[in-house]
Design an enzyme around this catalytic site. Structure first.
Site, mmCIF file in Angstrom:
data_model
loop_
_atom_site.group_PDB
_atom_site.id
_atom_site.type_symbol
_atom_site.label_atom_id
_atom_site.label_comp_id
_atom_site.label_asym_id
_atom_site.label_seq_id
_atom_site.Cartn_x
_atom_site.Cartn_y
_atom_site.Cartn_z
ATOM 1 N N CYS A 194 1.185 11.103 3.527
ATOM 2 C CA CYS A 194 1.464 9.869 4.269
ATOM 3 C C CYS A 194 0.401 8.830 3.949
ATOM 4 C CB CYS A 194 1.538 10.160 5.769
ATOM 5 S SG CYS A 194 2.338 8.834 6.684
ATOM 6 N N VAL A 219 24.710 7.087 4.324
ATOM 7 C CA VAL A 219 24.676 8.520 4.046
ATOM 8 C C VAL A 219 25.864 9.237 4.675
ATOM 9 C CG1 VAL A 219 23.391 10.642 4.532
ATOM 10 C CG2 VAL A 219 22.172 8.596 3.743
ATOM 11 N N GLU A 256 13.035 9.512 -9.123
ATOM 12 C CA GLU A 256 13.048 8.133 -9.637
ATOM 13 C C GLU A 256 11.697 7.444 -9.454
ATOM 14 O OE1 GLU A 256 16.065 6.091 -10.865
ATOM 15 O OE2 GLU A 256 14.202 5.225 -11.587
ATOM 16 N N ILE A 271 11.572 0.263 -10.180
ATOM 17 C CA ILE A 271 12.568 -0.069 -11.202
ATOM 18 C C ILE A 271 13.550 1.079 -11.378
ATOM 19 C CG2 ILE A 271 12.932 -0.840 -13.562
ATOM 20 C CD1 ILE A 271 9.965 -1.582 -13.665
ATOM 21 N N GLY A 292 -8.595 -4.156 -6.384
ATOM 22 C CA GLY A 292 -7.756 -3.059 -5.896
ATOM 23 C C GLY A 292 -6.676 -2.621 -6.867
ATOM 24 N N GLU A 306 -8.290 2.323 -9.367
ATOM 25 C CA GLU A 306 -8.874 3.232 -8.395
ATOM 26 C C GLU A 306 -10.353 3.443 -8.697
ATOM 27 O OE1 GLU A 306 -6.532 6.698 -7.467
ATOM 28 O OE2 GLU A 306 -4.753 5.734 -8.270
ATOM 29 N N LYS A 350 4.462 9.692 -17.754
ATOM 30 C CA LYS A 350 5.729 8.969 -17.618
ATOM 31 C C LYS A 350 6.526 9.022 -18.919
ATOM 32 C CE LYS A 350 3.852 6.031 -13.976
ATOM 33 N NZ LYS A 350 3.006 4.841 -13.716
#
Lengths: 436, 436
Positions: free
Chosen positions: B15, B37, B131, B138, B189, B192, B207
């Protein structure tokens, strides 16, 4: 569902530029498609008007009896690349009612009466897919319907008609008038012999209706779309656009609007507009398509690619065919129509837009004050004004802030009636500017 | 499948920036999501390390026992936004083996060991969607997996890491060196505290592996990807790129190659490269992502949008969650892994690329001949050469035609060993040029 023998039978309606590519790709990629689907895709028949004109299709597959073909017991999926409303609607309804899934590239039919087809698909538990109906090869409908299904789309704006984009690109590049650019498009094969559907914006409006329906979970038909073609766009308009570092594009625009009390509505339109040259859509040239999607969480997305042509459109048809076929193999059905929101359609008069207005005026005291008053009386705020003297006369160029289209229209009427103002050299909406 | 009461229970692992957006959107859009849904999506629990730090989540939902949460009988779908390999892999495997569908944003895990997860999903008849793992908001994986399922993808090339794109954009705009641009990215920012995964290309490589797997129906892991970071990119490289109207980008490139006998192979790489400024990827600035896809029938497609950030990534997660939930409501499963092609991976040495080489050379007879010979001996053809004198010395800038990366590497080594050639001022691959 005749998948017990590992074969799915496909009926093809139409075998023109797109259909013949579908036939070719089905044959060339048969093994790969079988791996992806889990069953072989085989043509059950190809319905055409004149079988003699299709030597590329095995003769035994050709038929002129489309109605019998779509009802044949051994057909699993009907692929339609004919176009037009009838007899295609009746054929696809017969297919759906016979338990066949349908893949269609027919924007006119989907925009005119998609609801009837969707209802039939839902009633019969089969799929109705139509990615190829909008923006050819560009994956656009599936992203709207599925990838963004967890987001709230606020706006879709795009160049979805290649013919008009070619014409406007040529007018921008060469200074040509509309007729000259259309003639060039026709001679190069970018425009059809009867270019009405493209030039008058019917094609873009149909696509806007389909996009709005998916984006806003609301049934939208062709009659809900405000449509203006590019036949009135002049070389002077294009020059005016260039003078403010803009270019003219035919845009399909779908917007969700929330008013103060939280009520939402949807506006859908297709019309020429000036957009800043630095806007990504401004660089989309020739027969390409590009669509911007704005969603609350995702932000701005852009999709770009070939919007028409045999092979690109066939790619989209085959993508749908594989999806529909996979569903049949697994005995399931894809996500059906989502129209639960049923948002009301906002009339064009209530839509807020910006206008670019170029006026020929007499170069004498009081003209600017009179013009400015006309805007003020309708509550339209002016963002920029520029006056260029030319001897006794002058050109006054104004760009407004966003105001309702009705107020802008009334302002322009008022200006046209003023004695010191000559003809409006150019009146056009402006889109894609920041600070609206 | 606990949908009998019209509710689907979602377990959320993690979270942070993304997870808290998922919690927010699930609450804010509860009614709309339920409509889409066909069942309400309710959080069953949120696994975090320190519950006290999450006042935005109802306390009774917070737990530190992720393992118990993913196995709970009432959980239908597990959403994972933790990242990293372990303990996440074990948790997701436990979820899949317990019959839960999984939505993950975890590129590292998918690229490292997607096969194990896919096998578990297939074995248990549940969905594994991800995704959000590539290019944030995207829609990219679904178009590859579904929209283009009827086409043959030949190439995927994109900017998929926002941090490095910000750094390279700053170097291009300001002439700054790498360290200075990294410091700016950190202070804003965009990078990292430990920027290794981004700067050294691990993120882009992961990726690339995921994209290649989907595009080519072949299992591709991190170890198959040739990876180079941007830490070695100098201000001189960027200046050299500018001198030939190019800019430097970190690109993920996946290619299918067919050799003369019809044998196909796949190459996957992530490295900095010069691309022409007129190439659409050159204009992708700051933290945006954009990916080009080339397919045989569809032609060139581009997808553009926000590649990272809490809300955009959450949009992709929720899109998957809606898809997975719809499947559970209808008792079906989406298209699973497609890895039937199992194409061999081509080593980087066999990949054909182009090089830009800038050399400091002595300005005396025979130098150009010597340099040209070095290229010729390795069979590398030179496209352009430019020499600029600077007193006794000169800079020689060469751009090659496409040749194997091994031959280019050997040529550069040979040049470095030549007595009349000083240090190579800039050696970098060139992508996206026509006429290769």
């Amino acid at each position: 569902m005749t998948t017990t023998d590992g074969v799915l039978k496909v009926a093809l309606l139409g075998c023109g530029v797109v259909g013949s590519e579908v036939v070719r790709l089905l044959a060339e990629q048969a093994d790969e498609l079988a791996q992806r689907v889990g069953a072989r895709l085989e043509l059950a028949g190809v319905a055409v008007r004149r079988p003699a004109r299709h030597p590329e299709v095995p003769a035994e597959l050709l038929t002129t009896d489309a109605e019998a073909l779509v009802r044949r017991d051994d057909v699993d999926v009907v692929v339609e690349v004919v176009g037009g409303i009838e007899p295609v609607r009746s054929l696809l309804l017969a297919a759906l009612e016979s338990g066949k899934s349908v893949v269609s590239a027919n924007k006119a039919l989907l925009a005119d009466d998609g609801a009837t087809l969707h209802d039939a698909a839902t009633r019969n538990g089969v799929d109705l897919y139509y990615e190829a109906a909008v923006a050819g090869a560009i994956p656009l409908l599936r992203p709207l319907r599925e990838s963004l299904a967890g987001d709230r789309i606020t706006r879709v704006m795009g160049i979805v008609n290649g013919t008009t984009n070619f014409i406007l690109s040529r007018m921008d590049a060469t200074g040509a008038g509309f007729d000259e650019a259309l003639a060039e498009a026709t001679s190069l094969g970018y425009a059809e012999a009867d270019p009405t559907a493209d030039v008058d914006g019917y094609d873009a409006a149909a696509k806007a209706a389909i996009l709005a329906g998916l984006a806003f979970h609301t049934r939208v038909t062709m009659s809900d779309v405000h449509r203006e073609g590019i036949g009135e766009v002049t070389a002077a308009d294009v020059a005016s656009a260039q003078a403010m570092d803009c270019t003219v594009k035919l845009l399909a625009i779908c917007e969700r609007t929330t008013v103060a009390d939280g009520t939402e509505s949807v506006s859908v339109r297709a019309h020429p507009a000036m957009i800043p040259r630095r806007h990504p859509l401004a660089g989309v040239g020739d027969a390409f398509n590009a669509v911007f999607v704005e969603a609350e969480a995702a932000g701005s997305l852009m999709f770009y690619g070939r919007g028409a042509g045999g092979a690109p459109t066939a790619s989209a048809v085959l993508g749908d065919l594989v999806a529909v076929a996979r569903n049949r193999v697994s005995g399931s059905r894809g996500a059906g129509e989502s129209a639960y929101a049923a948002l009301p359609i906002r009339s064009m008069g209530e839509v807020t837009t910006r206008y670019h207005v170029a006026l020929d005026v007499a170069d004498q005291p009081g003209v600017l004050a009179g013009v400015a008053n006309a805007f003020a009386e309708e509550g339209v705020s002016i963002q920029t004004v520029r006056q260029e003297g030319r001897g006794d006369a002058a050109t006054l160029v104004l760009v407004t802030h966003a105001a309702t289209d009705a107020a802008l229209g009334r302002t322009v009427e008022k200006l046209a009636a003023m004695s010191l103002v000559g003809r409006a050299a150019s009146v056009m909406r402006v889109e894609g500017m920041t600070g609206e």
